[in-house]
Design a protein around this motif. Structure first.
Motif, PDB file in Angstrom:
ATOM      1  N   GLU A  11       0.843  -1.206   0.000  1.00  0.00           N
ATOM      2  CA  GLU A  11       0.000   0.000   0.000  1.00  0.00           C
ATOM      3  C   GLU A  11       0.871   1.246   0.000  1.00  0.00           C
ATOM      4  OE1 GLU A  11      -4.109   1.510   2.085  1.00  0.00           O
ATOM      5  OE2 GLU A  11      -2.799   0.139   3.196  1.00  0.00           O
TER       6      GLU A  11
ATOM      7  N   TRP B  51      -1.168   0.936  -6.512  1.00  0.00           N
ATOM      8  CA  TRP B  51      -2.014   0.496  -7.627  1.00  0.00           C
ATOM      9  C   TRP B  51      -2.274  -1.009  -7.601  1.00  0.00           C
ATOM     10  CZ3 TRP B  51       0.558  -3.039 -10.612  1.00  0.00           C
ATOM     11  CH2 TRP B  51       1.951  -3.000 -10.588  1.00  0.00           C
TER      12      TRP B  51
ATOM     13  N   MET C  20      -3.197  -2.684  -4.850  1.00  0.00           N
ATOM     14  CA  MET C  20      -4.059  -3.079  -3.728  1.00  0.00           C
ATOM     15  C   MET C  20      -5.411  -3.624  -4.182  1.00  0.00           C
ATOM     16  SD  MET C  20      -2.077  -2.744  -1.293  1.00  0.00           S
ATOM     17  CE  MET C  20      -3.242  -3.140  -0.011  1.00  0.00           C
ATOM     18  N   SER C  21      -5.983  -3.042  -5.190  1.00  0.00           N
ATOM     19  CA  SER C  21      -7.319  -3.472  -5.617  1.00  0.00           C
ATOM     20  C   SER C  21      -7.303  -4.866  -6.233  1.00  0.00           C
ATOM     21  CB  SER C  21      -7.901  -2.487  -6.628  1.00  0.00           C
ATOM     22  OG  SER C  21      -7.095  -2.435  -7.787  1.00  0.00           O
ATOM     23  N   ALA C  22      -6.135  -5.351  -6.613  1.00  0.00           N
ATOM     24  CA  ALA C  22      -6.031  -6.660  -7.266  1.00  0.00           C
ATOM     25  C   ALA C  22      -5.643  -7.777  -6.282  1.00  0.00           C
ATOM     26  CB  ALA C  22      -5.022  -6.599  -8.402  1.00  0.00           C
TER      27      ALA C  22
ATOM     28  N   THR D 175      -6.379  -9.947  -2.883  1.00  0.00           N
ATOM     29  CA  THR D 175      -7.449 -10.365  -1.972  1.00  0.00           C
ATOM     30  C   THR D 175      -6.877 -11.317  -0.929  1.00  0.00           C
ATOM     31  OG1 THR D 175      -9.085 -10.222  -3.746  1.00  0.00           O
ATOM     32  CG2 THR D 175      -9.706 -11.461  -1.772  1.00  0.00           C
TER      33      THR D 175
END
Length: 325
Positions: free
Chosen positions: A311, A316, A318-320, A322
Motif C-alpha cells: 500500500e 495500484w 491493492m485493488s487486485a 485479496t
C-alpha cells in the motif's frame, strides 16, 4: 506397500532373548513356552534371511546383523508402546505431529508467526519449503499434513481448502530501464521488451514457472531460454542487476528482500491479466480446528505485514490483491 517378514510380537521375543541371553527365561517373562520362543526366532531369521542370534555361545549372543536389528527393534517397540499408551489414555487435546509445507514466497512472511500457532497445538511439528507439486504429492501420500500452496488439489474431493491470498502477477524490469508506457503496458510493449532484454525465467519444473510459461504462450511471446533460475531471489537479483526482465508476484517480491529502488514493477496488460491463488490444503477430519486457525492467522498476518508494504510502495496493486475469501 510391501509386506513385512516380522511383526511386533516377534520383535518383542527377539529383543527379550537378546536381553536375557536365554530362551527359557524369555518364555517365562513373556508367558510363552520355550518351544514357541524358539520357533518364533527361527521364523524371524528365515523371514529376514539373515542370522541374528549366535546360539553357539552361552548366554545367547548377537551377530553383527543381530546387533543392528536389536537397536532398530528396540526403537520400534518403544514407539509401539508409546502409541498404545496414548491411545489407551485417549489424550488427544494436542496433535502429536503435524508436518507443514509452504511455498517459498510464504516462508518469509508467515514462517515464524505460523510456527507459534502450531507450537501451541501440537507436541511435535516440521516445516519445509520447496516445489508446490512435490508438496501436493506428499500430502496425498501422507508424508505431509498441511500445505499452503498454489496447487489447491481441486480434483480431489477428500480435501479441505482455505483461501489465503489471491494476487496478480506483475512485470518487473531493472529500475533504470525506460518504458514508454502509460498506466498499463500494452501487449505490443511487452513484445518489444522481449526484444530488448533477456527474459529471466523460473525453472519450468515449478508451478509458478509453468504458469508463467503458459501465459507467455497464450500471448504468443516466446522469449529465449538463456536464463532459468530456481528461486525468486536469484530471478530478481538478475533483473536488479540489469540483465533482464521477469514476471513474478507481489509476495515473491516481498519475500526476495530486494528493495524496490532497484526494480521497476508494472502491471501486466489489462487485456491479459494473470493471478495466483495460495490456498491452505489438508485432508478432512484429521487435524481438528488447527487448519482453520492457521488459515485465519495466515490471513491476519498478510493484512498486518504484507499489505501495508505494498500500500505504501505500490498502491495500484491493492485493488487486485485479496486476502482470504
Amino acid at each position: 506397500m510391501r509386506t513385512f517378514d516380522f511383526d511386533l510380537k516377534a520383535l518383542q521375543v527377539f529383543v527379550m532373548t537378546a536381553q536375557t541371553g536365554n530362551m527359557t527365561e524369555t518364555a517365562k517373562r513373556l508367558g510363552l513356552t520355550q518351544s514357541s520362543v524358539s520357533q518364533t526366532l527361527s521364523v524371524l531369521e528365515k523371514g529376514v534371511n539373515v542370522k541374528l542370534l549366535d546360539r553357539n555361545v552361552r548366554p545367547i549372543g548377537l551377530t553383527i546383523a543381530g546387533r543392528y536389528f536389536f537397536d532398530q527393534s528396540s526403537h520400534l517397540l518403544s514407539q509401539a508402546e508409546r502409541t498404545q499408551r496414548v491411545i489407551a489414555q485417549g489424550c488427544f487435546e494436542q496433535l502429536h505431529l503435524v508436518r507443514i509445507a509452504l511455498v517459498d514466497s510464504l516462508a518469509t512472511a508467515l514462517g515464524k508467526p505460523l510456527i507459534e500457532v502450531v507450537k501451541r497445538r501440537t507436541e511435535n511439528w516440521t516445516l519445509t519449503t520447496g516445489r508446490s507439486n512435490m508438496h501436493a504429492d506428499a500430502l496425498m501420500s501422507r508424508q505431509l499434513d498441511i500445505i499452503i500452496s498454489d496447487d489447491a488439489l481441486e480434483d480431489n474431493d477428500d480435501i479441505c481448502r482455505y483461501p489465503i491470498l489471491s494476487e496478480p502477477f506483475v512485470l518487473v524490469v531493472p529500475a533504470h530501464f525506460h518504458l514508454c508506457a502509460g498506466e498499463h503496458l500494452s501487449l505490443k510493449e511487452v513484445k518489444q521488451l522481449e526484444k530488448e532484454l533477456d527474459f529471466v525465467r523460473y525453472t519450468q519444473d515449478s508451478l509458478i514457472g509453468i504458469c508463467i510459461e503458459h501465459y507467455l504462450k497464450r500471448l504468443a511471446i516466446e522469449p529465449s531460454m538463456r536464463i532459468q533460475l530456481d528461486n525468486t531471489f536469484a530471478v530478481l537479483s538478475m533483473v536488479a542487476a540489469g540483465i533482464g526482465w521477469t514476471i513474478t508476484t507481489p509476495l515473491c517480491l516481498y519475500q526476495s528482500g530486494i528493495g524496490l529502488e532497484r526494480l521497476k514493477c508494472l502491471p501486466l496488460p489489462i487485456t491479459s491479466p494473470l493471478h495466483r491463488q495460495l490456498t491452505l490444503v489438508c485432508r478432512r477430519h484429521e487435524l481438528g480446528d488447527l487448519p482453520q486457525q492457521m488459515a485465519k492467522d495466515s490471513c491476519e498476518i498478510m493484512r498486518q505485514s504484507f499489505l501495508p508494504e505494498f500500500e505504501k510502495d505500490l498502491p495500484w496493486l491493492m485493488s487486485a490483491i485479496t486476502v482470504g475469501e
